[in-house]
Motif scaffolding. Structure first.
Motif, PDB file in Angstrom:
ATOM      1  N   LEU A  86       0.826  -1.206   0.000  1.00  0.00           N
ATOM      2  CA  LEU A  86       0.000   0.000   0.000  1.00  0.00           C
ATOM      3  C   LEU A  86       0.858   1.253   0.000  1.00  0.00           C
ATOM      4  N   ALA A  87       0.493   2.194  -0.855  1.00  0.00           N
ATOM      5  CA  ALA A  87       1.156   3.498  -0.797  1.00  0.00           C
ATOM      6  C   ALA A  87       0.518   4.357   0.285  1.00  0.00           C
ATOM      7  N   ALA A  88      -0.731   4.028   0.629  1.00  0.00           N
ATOM      8  CA  ALA A  88      -1.467   4.852   1.580  1.00  0.00           C
ATOM      9  C   ALA A  88      -1.227   4.355   3.010  1.00  0.00           C
ATOM     10  N   ARG A  89      -1.370   5.270   3.945  1.00  0.00           N
ATOM     11  CA  ARG A  89      -1.263   4.885   5.347  1.00  0.00           C
ATOM     12  C   ARG A  89      -2.671   4.839   5.926  1.00  0.00           C
ATOM     13  N   LEU A  90      -3.127   3.625   6.243  1.00  0.00           N
ATOM     14  CA  LEU A  90      -4.509   3.432   6.661  1.00  0.00           C
ATOM     15  C   LEU A  90      -4.561   2.615   7.930  1.00  0.00           C
ATOM     16  N   THR A  91      -5.642   2.803   8.696  1.00  0.00           N
ATOM     17  CA  THR A  91      -5.876   1.916   9.820  1.00  0.00           C
ATOM     18  C   THR A  91      -6.643   0.699   9.319  1.00  0.00           C
ATOM     19  N   ASP A  94     -10.152   1.652   8.553  1.00  0.00           N
ATOM     20  CA  ASP A  94     -10.273   2.358   7.266  1.00  0.00           C
ATOM     21  C   ASP A  94     -10.287   1.361   6.116  1.00  0.00           C
ATOM     22  N   LEU A  95      -9.343   0.406   6.172  1.00  0.00           N
ATOM     23  CA  LEU A  95      -9.215  -0.548   5.070  1.00  0.00           C
ATOM     24  C   LEU A  95     -10.485  -1.377   4.928  1.00  0.00           C
ATOM     25  N   HIS A 130      -7.873   0.080  15.217  1.00  0.00           N
ATOM     26  CA  HIS A 130      -7.482   1.466  14.961  1.00  0.00           C
ATOM     27  C   HIS A 130      -5.977   1.631  14.871  1.00  0.00           C
ATOM     28  N   ARG A 131      -5.313   0.517  14.577  1.00  0.00           N
ATOM     29  CA  ARG A 131      -3.878   0.628  14.337  1.00  0.00           C
ATOM     30  C   ARG A 131      -3.619   0.751  12.848  1.00  0.00           C
ATOM     31  N   PHE A 132      -2.493   1.332  12.510  1.00  0.00           N
ATOM     32  CA  PHE A 132      -2.157   1.470  11.102  1.00  0.00           C
ATOM     33  C   PHE A 132      -1.605   0.153  10.566  1.00  0.00           C
TER      34      PHE A 132
ATOM     35  N   PRO B  16      -4.952   3.668  20.671  1.00  0.00           N
ATOM     36  CA  PRO B  16      -5.765   4.874  20.660  1.00  0.00           C
ATOM     37  C   PRO B  16      -6.433   5.047  19.303  1.00  0.00           C
ATOM     38  N   PRO B  18      -7.240   6.952  16.114  1.00  0.00           N
ATOM     39  CA  PRO B  18      -6.444   8.009  15.506  1.00  0.00           C
ATOM     40  C   PRO B  18      -6.973   9.370  15.955  1.00  0.00           C
ATOM     41  N   ALA B  82      -0.681   5.487  -7.316  1.00  0.00           N
ATOM     42  CA  ALA B  82      -0.515   4.730  -6.073  1.00  0.00           C
ATOM     43  C   ALA B  82       0.947   4.679  -5.641  1.00  0.00           C
ATOM     44  N   ARG B  84       4.308   7.297  -3.721  1.00  0.00           N
ATOM     45  CA  ARG B  84       4.526   8.519  -2.955  1.00  0.00           C
ATOM     46  C   ARG B  84       5.794   9.248  -3.392  1.00  0.00           C
ATOM     47  N   THR B 222      -6.011   5.004  -4.002  1.00  0.00           N
ATOM     48  CA  THR B 222      -4.703   4.833  -3.368  1.00  0.00           C
ATOM     49  C   THR B 222      -4.432   3.368  -3.040  1.00  0.00           C
ATOM     50  N   GLU B 277      -1.851  10.083   8.224  1.00  0.00           N
ATOM     51  CA  GLU B 277      -2.674   9.118   7.507  1.00  0.00           C
ATOM     52  C   GLU B 277      -3.007   9.677   6.133  1.00  0.00           C
ATOM     53  N   SER B 278      -3.594   8.833   5.290  1.00  0.00           N
ATOM     54  CA  SER B 278      -3.619   9.184   3.870  1.00  0.00           C
ATOM     55  C   SER B 278      -4.978   9.594   3.333  1.00  0.00           C
TER      56      SER B 278
END
Lengths: 252, 334
Positions: A86-91, A94-95, A130-132, B16, B18, B82, B84, B222, B277-278
């Motif tokens: 993944l290029a994105a940073r997601l939890t 989110d995914l 809720h972790r990335f 936690p 986010p 996709a 960065r 993305t 985050e993205s």
């Protein structure tokens, strides 16, 4: 039901999938096995409309995949591929939420949120919800992607080599998840596998491919036989019956 | 399901949610941007307000427009590819724009053009650019998985090719016409082209409205092509439209201040670091605000405090270049 008729894929001269016709009925786990380069993943990608066919047609529940709007197909069929960089940073949350995208277009309804939490719970991901993703182990990340695909709520779920890079514990866990999806959630799971023993132990149906063609198909009892496997893999096989399952060895 | 994770640490159990970090970042950056704008407009404007304020307002609007264009085009480009590391400038978008400008002057001669409305010429250039970039980069990015290093290489080759082709044509031009053309090529935040401000604003708003309608697709894109297709994004149409939007925005910013290669990368990388985050609803505003702060704030400091005039683009390129090398090195280590 997925009806594949006369499907071929050629890259220039090289024919990767060669005039394949097969019908995948609803329900259960269908495994596709075969040596490297047999065209398993290519066939799966074509069913999921990720790569175009050279010839032939694929019809999912009466919908021709080349003519049906992508969004409508996304409510019937989903795929998880092996490379999930993944290029994105997601939890994780989110995914998994993306699984509802075909229905809600990013505006989640309470029903969507319920289904998302359910998928997260099914895959034991609550502690990490809720972790990335980049903070998780490979096995956990893989489960998050599976949760997304299951959350999509499609009748057909395709997996391309989901056991790659997983240790024994995670691989077995993954197969149990697929079995759960098929038996308890009523999904039709189509999975490309390299490990013949997992295919034998978990599948309702096995499709064996070789050189871009379907070599044999049938129940594990019909396919997991020394003569057929030796034909496909050009390797000597021994078949053992253990606990009602056929287990193969091919190490000598 | 017998698949529990035994290695869950206590801290991960109390993971936690986010935090409101991106939202807070947007608020703070908005204030900083406003301060930068205020400083730009007011510092040293002791005499003759009636002249100075409108003069500075024009320049300020150009800087804001450029900051916006560079930030949005870079974010969207990274979304459809996709990745960065790549940005439109690194892939040679602005070099392509300069080539198109040169070709138009070359074949129609600047006389014919100087007679015509410069705004009309600009529209023609933007349209050509959108069409070309649309086709070229669609071809590059739609045909499956290509390695990042290959793409960087292709981008550098494309950029050099466009630049040398433009250079060749410029050499064959009449010296007077060359002079007219050359004026527009240097990245300069001082000599922004005022005649194009109005039409640029309209174009940017139009492109943004089209982009706004596709907003729901951005986050899904993305995830990369396979996942986006599987989730029902009409991939080809969406990516083609976004690439055209990117081409239009790059044209506007290049027309206003000339090519700036690493600015977009700098701004968007910073935005990702700040947001953590993205999601596009955070990354887009943060990038835009950072773009505006860098340009307006940087210009204020250089112009008013140090009385330098042309150094901003050099500083931006210097810092941006370092960020680029850092990202490439980190990317290849992964």
């Amino acid at each position: 039901m997925i009806e594949i008729s006369g499907v071929s894929k050629a890259y220039g001269e090289a024919v990767v999938v060669d005039d394949v016709s097969v019908t995948l009925p609803r329900g259960g786990i269908v495994s596709i096995i075969g040596p490297n380069g047999a065209g398993k993943s290519t066939l799966l990608s074509m069913i999921a409309r990720l790569i175009p066919m050279s010839t032939g047609s694929i019809v999912v529940d009466g919908l021709d995949i080349t003519k049906t709007p992508s969004n409508e197909l996304a409510q019937r069929l989903s795929i998880l591929r092996q490379d999930n960089h993944l290029a994105a940073r997601l939890t994780v949350h989110d995914l998994v939420s993306f699984g509802r995208f075909p229905y809600s277009k990013g505006r989640l309804t309470p029903e969507d949120i319920r289904l998302i939490n359910e998928a997260i719970a099914h895959l034991d991901l609550q502690p990490f919800a809720h972790r990335f993703l980049d903070e998780l182990s490979g096995g956990q990340r893989q489960r998050a992607f599976v949760a997304m695909v299951l959350c999509q709520g499609t009748d057909f779920v395709l997996f391309d080599e989901p056991l790659n890079n997983l240790d024994v514990r995670h691989a077995t866990g993954m197969m149990k998840i697929l079995k759960h999806a098929a038996e308890d959630l009523g999904r039709t799971v189509v999975v490309v596998l390299h490990d013949i023993n997992y295919a034998s132990a978990y599948s309702d149906r096995i499709i064996a491919m070789k050189d871009g063609k379907i070599h044999q198909q049938g129940t594990p009892e019909e396919i997991i036989r020394a003569d057929i496997l030796e034909d496909i893999y050009c390797t000597a096989f021994e078949i053992h019956e253990i606990g009602g399952k056929r287990i193969v060895t091919y190490y000598q | 399901m017998a698949h529990t994770e035994l290695s869950a640490t206590p801290s991960s159990l109390a993971a936690p949610k986010p935090a409101r970090r991106p939202a807070r970042a947007i608020a703070i950056l908005s204030i900083v941007a406003l301060i930068a704008i205020g400083c730009f407009m007011l510092i040293g404007a002791s005499a003759n307000w009636a002249f100075i304020l409108p003069f500075r307002a024009g320049k300020l609007w150009a800087l804001i427009l450029v900051g916006y264009c560079v930030a949005v085009s870079t974010v969207l480009f990274q979304t459809v590819t996709a990745n960065r590391i790549l940005t439109p400038s690194i892939m040679g978008f602005d070099a392509l724009y300069i080539l198109i400008q040169t070709i138009i002057v070359f074949f129609f001669s600047s006389q014919a053009l100087s007679g015509a409305d410069p705004r009309l010429q600009f529209l023609l250039e933007v349209a050509t650019m959108a069409a070309f970039a649309g086709v070229l980069f669609q071809w590059l990015f739609m045909s499956g998985n290509r390695s990042l290093h290959l793409l960087v290489l292709v981008g550098i080759v494309c950029g050099v090719f466009f630049r040398s082709l433009a250079g060749l044509m410029q050499r064959m031009l009449d010296p007077n016409e060359f002079l007219v053309l050359q004026d527009t090529f240097f990245a300069s935040f001082n000599s922004t082209d005022r005649t194009l401000l109005g039409v640029s604003t309209v174009i940017v708003i139009a492109a943004s409205l089209v982009g706004l309608k596709m907003m729901p697709y951005f986050d899904v894109l993305t995830l990369g092509r396979p996942a986006a297709v599987s989730l029902g994004v009409p991939y080809k149409a969406t990516v083609a439209t976004i690439l055209v939007i990117v081409a239009v925005l790059v044209s506007v910013s290049t027309a206003l201040v000339g090519p700036i290669t690493f600015f977009g990368l700098l701004v968007v990388s910073l935005a990702h670091a700040i947001a953590g985050e993205s999601k596009h609803r955070y990354i887009l505003p943060i990038s835009i605000l950072l773009g505006v702060i860098c340009l307006v704030g940087g210009q204020t400091i250089l112009e008013r405090l140090f009385a330098f005039n042309t150094a901003l683009s050099i500083i931006i390129e210097f810092v941006g270049g370092i960020v680029f090398i850092f990202l490439v090195l980190r990317g290849s280590m992964r």
